[in-house]
Design an enzyme around this catalytic site. Structure first.
Site, PDB file in Angstrom:
ATOM      1  N   SER A  95       0.846  -1.199   0.000  1.00  0.00           N
ATOM      2  CA  SER A  95       0.000   0.000   0.000  1.00  0.00           C
ATOM      3  C   SER A  95       0.877   1.243   0.000  1.00  0.00           C
ATOM      4  CB  SER A  95      -0.941  -0.030   1.204  1.00  0.00           C
ATOM      5  OG  SER A  95      -1.953   0.938   1.068  1.00  0.00           O
ATOM      6  N   ASN A  96       0.314   2.391   0.330  1.00  0.00           N
ATOM      7  CA  ASN A  96       1.090   3.629   0.386  1.00  0.00           C
ATOM      8  C   ASN A  96       0.583   4.516   1.514  1.00  0.00           C
ATOM      9  OD1 ASN A  96      -1.083   5.370  -0.727  1.00  0.00           O
ATOM     10  ND2 ASN A  96      -0.815   4.004  -2.481  1.00  0.00           N
ATOM     11  N   HIS A  97       1.192   5.697   1.642  1.00  0.00           N
ATOM     12  CA  HIS A  97       0.899   6.553   2.797  1.00  0.00           C
ATOM     13  C   HIS A  97      -0.337   7.438   2.650  1.00  0.00           C
ATOM     14  CE1 HIS A  97       4.474   5.558   4.951  1.00  0.00           C
ATOM     15  NE2 HIS A  97       5.264   5.889   3.936  1.00  0.00           N
ATOM     16  N   SER A  98      -1.087   7.297   1.569  1.00  0.00           N
ATOM     17  CA  SER A  98      -2.226   8.200   1.378  1.00  0.00           C
ATOM     18  C   SER A  98      -3.190   8.131   2.573  1.00  0.00           C
ATOM     19  CB  SER A  98      -2.979   7.820   0.103  1.00  0.00           C
ATOM     20  OG  SER A  98      -4.179   8.550   0.033  1.00  0.00           O
ATOM     21  N   ALA A 143      -4.605   7.383  -4.400  1.00  0.00           N
ATOM     22  CA  ALA A 143      -3.228   6.978  -4.679  1.00  0.00           C
ATOM     23  C   ALA A 143      -3.289   5.483  -4.991  1.00  0.00           C
ATOM     24  CB  ALA A 143      -2.346   7.245  -3.473  1.00  0.00           C
TER      25      ALA A 143
END
Ligand code: CTP
Length: 407
Positions: free
Chosen positions: A214-217, A281
């Site tokens: 995943s990502n930091h969004s 994102a």
């Protein structure tokens, strides 16, 4: 407390507190309103003082609490007409069955009632009572009357009541009341009868049953946009990856995890959308195969083969019809403007919102953002660092401007 309460800032709010156990929530409500920048004056009915002290509400509102027609110390008149004219909004929360009946029939036996009858501003009510009192035909008739007068009713919630019984009647939570006030006070209808689709948050691409990429969004920008579009009168559809945010009231919400899922949901809504804002994102790649069981630790190195995810903005850009507006976001670390302009072309966007991670206070997780809006025709407008709620307003204003140009 979210920072999206721009509409409440500098608003003059008269809060009427009546005799109900839910009066304890009025303290939170006053605090939240003051924090959101409102000027608050509290009016109490005599029976409300049995539930919460005027001192508490005076301290939190930073204004004396008014409850009688005259000030005891000098006999001076508490001018209900002036109060009624002063307010941008009269909110009666909690609204007891007794005050409800009085409002429905025009009784005027205390300062709150006189102020209600004098008020020219919008009036909102948050009823609070026991389930049988709430369900009683007399209460329901009175509520209907208030609606017919053009007043706004903030529906009570269901759950455990002070009596110990379970049912509908508990006053809406202060956070919900604040959001309803925000909608009530919003005076733009710039997106009335428009359908807006927003993708937001990160996507989660499963590796095995317990792990994902995943990502930091944080989703904050997308949720603020949903709120601002809703306030502007739009029918908002929010397709969101997993985030830790309250879903804005009145918004159609679809929670998703993987990019495939987000794509399928967005695709189903897209053809009817007047405006689509791609804020999500989306993970560009996902594991080619998802292990059905937890991957065990073995060798020193582990390789996971990734496959390309659908590019949602680009795929929907290909089927976009005349009159549909699409807006993308670009988060770039180098040659930002050049990359952003390329994305307008490759994804068939009308506009792109560019932010860079180099600006301090901007981007993931922050409540602030610093953006530039670049349009298809090449215009670029730079904005200073602002709260994400204000950035959302700038973006929506730019969209409305574009719609006006297209008409
Ligand atoms: N986007 C999307 N689906 C994807 C990737 C991106 O809908 N699979 C959307 C984003 O929501 C955003 C825009 O496309 O509005 C640009 O996203 P970004 O990640 O900057 O672009 P990419 O095309 O992924 O390019 P790159 O990662 O190579 O910069």
């Amino acid at each position: 407390m979210n920072k999206s309460m721009a509409l409440i800032k500098n608003k003059k709010i008269l809060l009427g507190v009546t005799g109900s156990i839910a009066a304890y929530k009025s303290a939170y409500l006053v605090r939240m309103l003051v924090k959101a920048g409102a000027e608050v004056k509290v009016l109490m009915t005599p029976s409300a003082e049995g539930f919460i002290t005027p001192l508490t509400l005076a301290t939190l509102s930073k204004n004396p609490v008014l409850s009688t027609f005259t000030k005891q110390e000098n006999g001076e008149w508490n001018n209900h007409v002036e109060l009624g004219l002063w307010a941008d909004l009269l909110l009666i929360a909690p609204l007891s069955a007794n005050t409800l009946a009085k409002c429905a029939h025009g009784f005027c036996d205390n300062l709150l009632m006189a102020t209600y009858l004098s008020a020219r501003c919008p009036v909102a009510f948050a009823p609070a009572m026991d389930l049988d009192m709430y369900a009683h035909p007399s209460t329901q008739e009175n509520l209907k009357k208030l609606k017919a007068f053009g007043h706004h009713i903030i529906e009570p919630g269901e759950g455990e009541l002070a009596s110990g019984l379970e049912g509908k009647g508990r006053m809406a939570e202060p956070e919900d009341i604040l959001e309803e006030i925000e909608i009530l006070l919003s005076n733009t209808q710039a997106l009335k009868q428009k359908k807006v689709l927003i993708t937001a948050g990160p996507t989660q691409e499963a590796i095995d049953p317990v792990r994902f990429i995943s990502n930091h969004s944080s989703g904050k920008m997308g949720y603020e946009l949903a709120r601002v579009c809703r306030n502007a009168g739009a029918e908002v559809h929010l397709v969101s990856g997993p985030v830790n945010l309250r879903v804005p009231k009145g918004v159609h919400f679809y929670g998703v995890h993987a990019a495939d899922e987000m794509y399928a949901k967005a695709q189903a809504i897209f053809s009817g959308a007047d405006v689509t804002i791609f804020v999500a994102a989306v993970a560009d790649y996902a594991p080619k195969s998802v292990s059905e069981t937890k991957i065990k630790k073995k060798d020193d190195e582990l390789s996971i083969t990734l496959r390309k995810n659908p590019d949602i903005a680009s795929a929907l850009g290909k089927v976009k019809k005349d009159g549909q507006i699409t807006v993308g976001f670009a988060l770039e670390t180098d040659n930002a403007e050049m990359h952003a302009r390329k994305k307008i072309e490759s994804k068939n966007l009308d506009m792109i919102v560019l932010n860079t991670l180099q600006d301090s206070g901007a981007g993931f997780r922050y409540d602030t953002n610093k953006v530039a809006i670049i349009s298809k025709v090449g215009e670029k407008v730079n904005f200073p660092l602002k709260a994400k709620s204000e950035v959302a307003e700038d973006i929506v204003n730019a969209i409305v401007k574009l719609m006006d140009q297209k008409v």
